[in-house]
Design a protein around this motif. Structure first.
Motif, PDB file in Angstrom:
ATOM      1  N   ALA A  38      19.588 -16.123  31.761  1.00 14.82           N
ATOM      2  CA  ALA A  38      18.675 -16.856  32.641  1.00 14.82           C
ATOM      3  C   ALA A  38      18.546 -16.161  33.989  1.00 14.82           C
ATOM      4  O   ALA A  38      17.448 -16.027  34.534  1.00 14.82           O
ATOM      5  CB  ALA A  38      19.170 -18.289  32.826  1.00 14.82           C
ATOM      6  N   VAL A  39      19.680 -15.681  34.537  1.00 14.20           N
ATOM      7  CA  VAL A  39      19.639 -14.975  35.818  1.00 14.20           C
ATOM      8  C   VAL A  39      18.870 -13.668  35.683  1.00 14.20           C
ATOM      9  O   VAL A  39      18.021 -13.329  36.516  1.00 14.20           O
ATOM     10  CB  VAL A  39      21.062 -14.716  36.342  1.00 14.20           C
ATOM     11  CG1 VAL A  39      21.044 -13.820  37.572  1.00 14.20           C
ATOM     12  CG2 VAL A  39      21.765 -16.038  36.672  1.00 14.20           C
ATOM     13  N   ALA A  40      19.181 -12.925  34.630  1.00 14.45           N
ATOM     14  CA  ALA A  40      18.499 -11.650  34.420  1.00 14.45           C
ATOM     15  C   ALA A  40      17.001 -11.847  34.220  1.00 14.45           C
ATOM     16  O   ALA A  40      16.180 -11.045  34.686  1.00 14.45           O
ATOM     17  CB  ALA A  40      19.101 -10.938  33.209  1.00 14.45           C
ATOM     18  N   SER A  41      16.617 -12.930  33.531  1.00 12.04           N
ATOM     19  CA  SER A  41      15.205 -13.213  33.302  1.00 12.04           C
ATOM     20  C   SER A  41      14.476 -13.469  34.614  1.00 12.04           C
ATOM     21  O   SER A  41      13.375 -12.958  34.841  1.00 12.04           O
ATOM     22  CB  SER A  41      15.072 -14.426  32.377  1.00 12.04           C
ATOM     23  OG  SER A  41      13.712 -14.784  32.214  1.00 12.04           O
ATOM     24  N   LEU A  42      15.124 -14.237  35.506  1.00  8.21           N
ATOM     25  CA  LEU A  42      14.490 -14.513  36.802  1.00  8.21           C
ATOM     26  C   LEU A  42      14.415 -13.246  37.645  1.00  8.21           C
ATOM     27  O   LEU A  42      13.395 -12.985  38.297  1.00  8.21           O
ATOM     28  CB  LEU A  42      15.270 -15.602  37.536  1.00  8.21           C
ATOM     29  CG  LEU A  42      14.689 -16.020  38.890  1.00  8.21           C
ATOM     30  CD1 LEU A  42      13.267 -16.550  38.734  1.00  8.21           C
ATOM     31  CD2 LEU A  42      15.561 -17.063  39.562  1.00  8.21           C
ATOM     32  N   GLU A  43      15.476 -12.445  37.639  1.00  7.50           N
ATOM     33  CA  GLU A  43      15.450 -11.188  38.383  1.00  7.50           C
ATOM     34  C   GLU A  43      14.332 -10.285  37.867  1.00  7.50           C
ATOM     35  O   GLU A  43      13.622  -9.638  38.656  1.00  7.50           O
ATOM     36  CB  GLU A  43      16.800 -10.472  38.257  1.00  7.50           C
ATOM     37  CG  GLU A  43      17.923 -11.137  39.040  1.00  7.50           C
ATOM     38  CD  GLU A  43      19.251 -10.430  38.854  1.00  7.50           C
ATOM     39  OE1 GLU A  43      20.044 -10.377  39.821  1.00  7.50           O
ATOM     40  OE2 GLU A  43      19.511  -9.933  37.733  1.00  7.50           O
ATOM     41  N   GLY A  44      14.157 -10.238  36.545  1.00  5.37           N
ATOM     42  CA  GLY A  44      13.085  -9.427  35.992  1.00  5.37           C
ATOM     43  C   GLY A  44      11.711  -9.944  36.370  1.00  5.37           C
ATOM     44  O   GLY A  44      10.788  -9.166  36.643  1.00  5.37           O
ATOM     45  N   ARG A  45      11.580 -11.258  36.416  1.00  7.25           N
ATOM     46  CA  ARG A  45      10.284 -11.861  36.729  1.00  7.25           C
ATOM     47  C   ARG A  45       9.875 -11.587  38.183  1.00  7.25           C
ATOM     48  O   ARG A  45       8.715 -11.326  38.467  1.00  7.25           O
ATOM     49  CB  ARG A  45      10.339 -13.363  36.470  1.00  7.25           C
ATOM     50  CG  ARG A  45       9.000 -14.065  36.647  1.00  7.25           C
ATOM     51  CD  ARG A  45       9.127 -15.541  36.330  1.00  7.25           C
ATOM     52  NE  ARG A  45       9.701 -15.741  34.994  1.00  7.25           N
ATOM     53  CZ  ARG A  45      10.141 -16.911  34.555  1.00  7.25           C
ATOM     54  NH1 ARG A  45      10.095 -17.970  35.346  1.00  7.25           N
ATOM     55  NH2 ARG A  45      10.638 -17.022  33.335  1.00  7.25           N
ATOM     56  N   ILE A  46      10.840 -11.672  39.103  1.00  9.90           N
ATOM     57  CA  ILE A  46      10.492 -11.479  40.514  1.00  9.90           C
ATOM     58  C   ILE A  46      10.668 -10.024  40.949  1.00  9.90           C
ATOM     59  O   ILE A  46      10.294  -9.658  42.060  1.00  9.90           O
ATOM     60  CB  ILE A  46      11.330 -12.404  41.430  1.00  9.90           C
ATOM     61  CG1 ILE A  46      12.825 -12.063  41.336  1.00  9.90           C
ATOM     62  CG2 ILE A  46      11.081 -13.858  41.085  1.00  9.90           C
ATOM     63  CD1 ILE A  46      13.699 -12.923  42.246  1.00  9.90           C
ATOM     64  N   GLY A  47      11.251  -9.203  40.059  1.00 11.80           N
ATOM     65  CA  GLY A  47      11.384  -7.780  40.364  1.00 11.80           C
ATOM     66  C   GLY A  47      12.406  -7.460  41.437  1.00 11.80           C
ATOM     67  O   GLY A  47      12.279  -6.443  42.129  1.00 11.80           O
ATOM     68  N   THR A  48      13.433  -8.315  41.590  1.00 10.28           N
ATOM     69  CA  THR A  48      14.455  -8.121  42.624  1.00 10.28           C
ATOM     70  C   THR A  48      15.827  -8.463  42.065  1.00 10.28           C
ATOM     71  O   THR A  48      15.987  -9.494  41.404  1.00 10.28           O
ATOM     72  CB  THR A  48      14.178  -9.016  43.849  1.00 10.28           C
ATOM     73  OG1 THR A  48      12.893  -8.711  44.375  1.00 10.28           O
ATOM     74  CG2 THR A  48      15.224  -8.802  44.929  1.00 10.28           C
ATOM     75  N   ARG A  49      16.819  -7.624  42.349  1.00 12.28           N
ATOM     76  CA  ARG A  49      18.194  -7.930  41.948  1.00 12.28           C
ATOM     77  C   ARG A  49      18.791  -8.913  42.950  1.00 12.28           C
ATOM     78  O   ARG A  49      18.766  -8.684  44.164  1.00 12.28           O
ATOM     79  CB  ARG A  49      19.020  -6.648  41.890  1.00 12.28           C
ATOM     80  CG  ARG A  49      20.467  -6.881  41.471  1.00 12.28           C
ATOM     81  CD  ARG A  49      21.206  -5.564  41.269  1.00 12.28           C
ATOM     82  NE  ARG A  49      20.719  -4.879  40.078  1.00 12.28           N
ATOM     83  CZ  ARG A  49      21.145  -5.152  38.850  1.00 12.28           C
ATOM     84  NH1 ARG A  49      22.052  -6.097  38.652  1.00 12.28           N
ATOM     85  NH2 ARG A  49      20.679  -4.473  37.820  1.00 12.28           N
ATOM     86  N   LEU A  50      19.306 -10.017  42.440  1.00 12.18           N
ATOM     87  CA  LEU A  50      19.840 -11.068  43.294  1.00 12.18           C
ATOM     88  C   LEU A  50      21.363 -10.989  43.464  1.00 12.18           C
ATOM     89  O   LEU A  50      21.897 -11.529  44.430  1.00 12.18           O
ATOM     90  CB  LEU A  50      19.477 -12.443  42.720  1.00 12.18           C
ATOM     91  CG  LEU A  50      17.976 -12.725  42.579  1.00 12.18           C
ATOM     92  CD1 LEU A  50      17.750 -14.073  41.893  1.00 12.18           C
ATOM     93  CD2 LEU A  50      17.295 -12.707  43.941  1.00 12.18           C
ATOM     94  N   PHE A  51      22.052 -10.313  42.539  1.00 18.02           N
ATOM     95  CA  PHE A  51      23.512 -10.245  42.590  1.00 18.02           C
ATOM     96  C   PHE A  51      23.995  -8.810  42.422  1.00 18.02           C
ATOM     97  O   PHE A  51      23.419  -8.036  41.657  1.00 18.02           O
ATOM     98  CB  PHE A  51      24.135 -11.100  41.477  1.00 18.02           C
ATOM     99  CG  PHE A  51      23.893 -12.567  41.612  1.00 18.02           C
ATOM    100  CD1 PHE A  51      24.669 -13.343  42.458  1.00 18.02           C
ATOM    101  CD2 PHE A  51      22.875 -13.179  40.897  1.00 18.02           C
ATOM    102  CE1 PHE A  51      24.442 -14.704  42.587  1.00 18.02           C
ATOM    103  CE2 PHE A  51      22.640 -14.534  41.010  1.00 18.02           C
ATOM    104  CZ  PHE A  51      23.421 -15.303  41.865  1.00 18.02           C
ATOM    105  N   HIS A  52      25.052  -8.488  43.149  1.00 19.30           N
ATOM    106  CA  HIS A  52      25.836  -7.295  42.871  1.00 19.30           C
ATOM    107  C   HIS A  52      26.898  -7.705  41.860  1.00 19.30           C
ATOM    108  O   HIS A  52      27.690  -8.616  42.110  1.00 19.30           O
ATOM    109  CB  HIS A  52      26.523  -6.770  44.138  1.00 19.30           C
ATOM    110  CG  HIS A  52      25.581  -6.251  45.176  1.00 19.30           C
ATOM    111  ND1 HIS A  52      24.751  -5.185  44.968  1.00 19.30           N
ATOM    112  CD2 HIS A  52      25.353  -6.677  46.454  1.00 19.30           C
ATOM    113  CE1 HIS A  52      24.040  -4.946  46.063  1.00 19.30           C
ATOM    114  NE2 HIS A  52      24.384  -5.843  46.978  1.00 19.30           N
ATOM    115  N   ARG A  53      26.943  -7.027  40.709  1.00 18.44           N
ATOM    116  CA  ARG A  53      27.894  -7.383  39.664  1.00 18.44           C
ATOM    117  C   ARG A  53      28.872  -6.236  39.435  1.00 18.44           C
ATOM    118  O   ARG A  53      28.459  -5.084  39.298  1.00 18.44           O
ATOM    119  CB  ARG A  53      27.179  -7.679  38.356  1.00 18.44           C
ATOM    120  CG  ARG A  53      26.127  -8.789  38.411  1.00 18.44           C
ATOM    121  CD  ARG A  53      25.318  -8.753  37.126  1.00 18.44           C
ATOM    122  NE  ARG A  53      24.336  -9.804  36.973  1.00 18.44           N
ATOM    123  CZ  ARG A  53      23.125  -9.784  37.509  1.00 18.44           C
ATOM    124  NH1 ARG A  53      22.747  -8.766  38.254  1.00 18.44           N
ATOM    125  NH2 ARG A  53      22.290 -10.782  37.297  1.00 18.44           N
TER     126      ARG A  53
END
Length: 296
Positions: A38-53
């Motif tokens: 779900a997180v990766a899907s949202l990051e892909g949709r908005i084109g921005t990485r939200l977390f450093h993993r």
């Protein structure tokens, strides 16, 4: 589409709040892989990485911090709208998230929270304890338990219970070897178990008598950051400690600890249930407010 989008937003906020995909998944009652997707899907949709993993940690990127700051209030409003719609009759249901210091949680679990859970079995209570004082709105909590003096001024606060009183205690063996302090000034000649606060500073023992207030920077070879550890150290005869009566009442009753300077430790603040007043109060929280007010 909307349902999927809300799930993704809740996933991001939960990971930001818990700092862990595993803990966030448990809180949302979904699998870690589903949450990560779900997180990766949202990051892909908005084109921005939200977390450093990394394999050891998860933290927000700079863009992620801005995103969470913007989204969290809106999500709280959406949850409120859903809760208002579901509050139309019937007993309260849903999740109630509460933040508290460990000491506050100890005091409320038996007389308030256990009866609450028995009365409202449809509520899932998520109680998180930590020493530091946080912004409960930003961190996604509905309410908190703290002492009156620490509640932010923009919160609705409901004081309850007796005022909290502290006690200076030591073991009989310690007093037999080192004598008893008669005034706070005498503490300079005693081994004291120092308390490190969540913010990092060393707590100054507070005293008051006949309008005279003192804050003593006690000295000792041992510094601890948890009341339970301070209690164990005092029971072992390592020095004097300064704890609430709640923490030491059993040891005092058993005679394994003895109290000194009682006339210098008057009651201080009461505990409060507090919550933000600018938003809809969900039914589970309203029910807890009512229970605490009825209990006094």
């Amino acid at each position: 589409m909307m349902r999927s989008g809300l799930t993704e937003l809740e996933a991001v906020l939960a990971v930001a709040r818990h700092g862990s995909f595993r803990a966030a998944a448990a809180a949302l009652e979904m699998s870690t892989s589903a949450l990560s997707q779900a997180v990766a899907s949202l990051e892909g949709r908005i084109g921005t990485r939200l977390f450093h993993r990394t394999t050891r940690s998860v933290r927000l990127t700079q863009a992620g911090e801005r995103f969470v700051a913007d989204v969290a209030p809106a999500m709280a409003d959406i949850r409120g709208a859903i809760e208002r719609a579901s509050d139309e009759g019937g007993p309260p249901t849903g999740t109630l998230r509460i933040n508290a210091s460990f000491g506050a949680a100890q005091r409320v679990i038996g007389p308030y929270l256990i009866p609450y859970m028995r009365k409202y079995p449809g509520v899932h209570l998520d109680l998180v304890t930590e020493g530091r004082l946080i912004d409960i709105v930003r961190e996604g909590f509905d309410a908190g338990f703290r002492t009156e003096d620490t509640v932010p001024g923009d919160m609705i606060a409901i004081p309850f219970g007796a005022r909290i009183r502290f006690a200076v205690v030591g073991s009989p063996d310690y007093f037999a070897k080192h004598g008893r302090p008669r005034t706070p000034a005498d503490l300079s000649r005693h081994a004291c178990i120092r308390a490190r606060m969540p913010a990092g500073h060393i707590y100054r023992w507070e005293f008051e008598r006949h309008g005279e207030a003192l804050a003593v920077d006690v000295q000792g070879a041992l510094t601890l950051d948890a009341p339970q550890l301070m209690l164990e150290a005092a029971l072992a005869g390592l020095g004097l400690t300064y704890l609430t009566e709640f923490n030491v009442e059993e040891a005092l009753a058993a005679g394994t600890l003895e109290r000194v300077l009682a006339e210098w430790t008057p009651p201080f603040d009461r505990l409060c249930l507090y919550y933000p007043g600018r938003r809809h109060v969900p039914a589970p929280l309203r029910a807890l407010v009512d229970l605490i007010r009825e209990s006094g």
